[in-house]
Enzyme design. Structure first.
Site, PDB file in Angstrom:
ATOM      1  CG  HIS A 150       5.491   3.214  -6.503  1.00 53.43           C
ATOM      2  ND1 HIS A 150       4.971   4.295  -5.832  1.00 53.43           N
ATOM      3  CD2 HIS A 150       4.502   2.280  -6.535  1.00 53.43           C
ATOM      4  CE1 HIS A 150       3.720   4.049  -5.478  1.00 53.43           C
ATOM      5  NE2 HIS A 150       3.413   2.829  -5.889  1.00 53.43           N
ATOM      6  CG  HIS A 209       5.423   2.556  -1.715  1.00 55.11           C
ATOM      7  ND1 HIS A 209       5.337   2.031  -2.979  1.00 55.11           N
ATOM      8  CD2 HIS A 209       4.351   2.068  -1.031  1.00 55.11           C
ATOM      9  CE1 HIS A 209       4.279   1.256  -3.067  1.00 55.11           C
ATOM     10  NE2 HIS A 209       3.658   1.269  -1.908  1.00 55.11           N
ATOM     11  CD  GLN A 257      -5.003  -6.210   1.633  1.00 58.49           C
ATOM     12  OE1 GLN A 257      -4.238  -6.189   2.575  1.00 58.49           O
ATOM     13  NE2 GLN A 257      -4.911  -5.335   0.639  1.00 58.49           N
ATOM     14  CE  LYS A 285      -1.556   4.569  -4.811  1.00 58.33           C
ATOM     15  NZ  LYS A 285      -2.389   3.343  -4.665  1.00 58.33           N
TER      16      LYS A 285
END
Length: 240
Positions: free
Chosen positions: A31, A34, A58, A144
């Site tokens: 998005h 990125h 993960q 973030k």
């Protein structure tokens, strides 16, 4: 733009690049956040390489994470990426899984890892692997994911990994919520609750700018978090 899913293809592509290389490590569903990482890499480096891989260390079920390879490729092409790496697990973990993993220590506990033991072991292991294969000059990570950024920087320092780590400011939507592949999956009520986070950050920042002391800064932020904790669904906070 060269697109490859083969580790050998990635190695050959890297060997053919002269000048500095910036690396953006992602799990896809790319998005505007990125895109900002890619632009930062383009501004600093001669070449940009992007990896897209949903790491099973993960996520027990990687299928839950959105897969948008065509859109990811289009975004990378539009942003001038030189090499896009789209491996499957057989290319990343060549014998079925790593016997040796990176353990982040106490900084890998709590916060995002709460309720997900070993989460950052997987994060750092795959990020170190991508960094070692690509051999970039700079790795670009979003602020973030601040815990991830802090841990990656510490791993680079502790293990003498020859790479610079550059943090890139969080990109937010018009209402203040951070752009995130996971945030895009929030239901309307969950999104409303999540908005308490940027509002708390803004309140704390404004209080600090007005000369507030640490207890006052925390109180200003906590007012928004406590209110959201009483909502439905409640915002869960971790207070010591």
């Amino acid at each position: 733009m060269l697109v490859t899913g083969e580790r050998s293809g990635l190695v050959r592509a890297r060997a053919g690049l002269d000048g500095s290389v910036g690396l953006v490590i992602t799990m896809g569903a790319l998005h505007a956040g990125h895109a900002e990482l890619i632009r930062a890499a383009r501004a600093r480096c001669d070449h940009v390489m992007v990896t897209v891989y949903v790491n099973p260390l993960q996520y027990e079920d990687p299928a839950v994470y959105p897969h948008t390879p065509d859109a990811d490729g289009a975004l990378c092409r539009a942003e001038g990426v030189d090499v896009l790496y789209l491996p499957d697990t057989s290319q990343v973990y060549r014998d079925g899984g790593p016997l040796v993993r990176v353990v982040p220590g106490e900084r890998g506990q709590g916060l995002e890892a709460e309720g997900r033991p070993g989460y950052f072991d997987g994060v750092l292991t795959v990020m170190l692997k991508m960094t070692n294969v690509v051999r970039p000059d700079v790795v670009f990570l979003g602020e973030k994911d601040v815990q991830q950024l802090v841990l990656f920087r510490r791993m680079v320092f502790d293990l003498d990994v020859p790479v610079e780590v550059a943090g890139v400011a969080t990109v937010r939507e018009a209402d203040g919520l951070a752009l995130s592949s996971r945030n895009a999956r929030l239901a309307p009520a969950e999104r409303t609750a999540a908005l308490a986070l940027p509002r708390a950050l803004t309140a704390g920042t404004e209080t600090a700018a007005d000369g507030g002391r640490p207890p006052e800064i925390l109180a200003a932020a906590r007012e928004h978090l406590d209110a959201a904790a009483q909502g439905e669904p409640p915002l869960r906070t971790l207070w010591s």
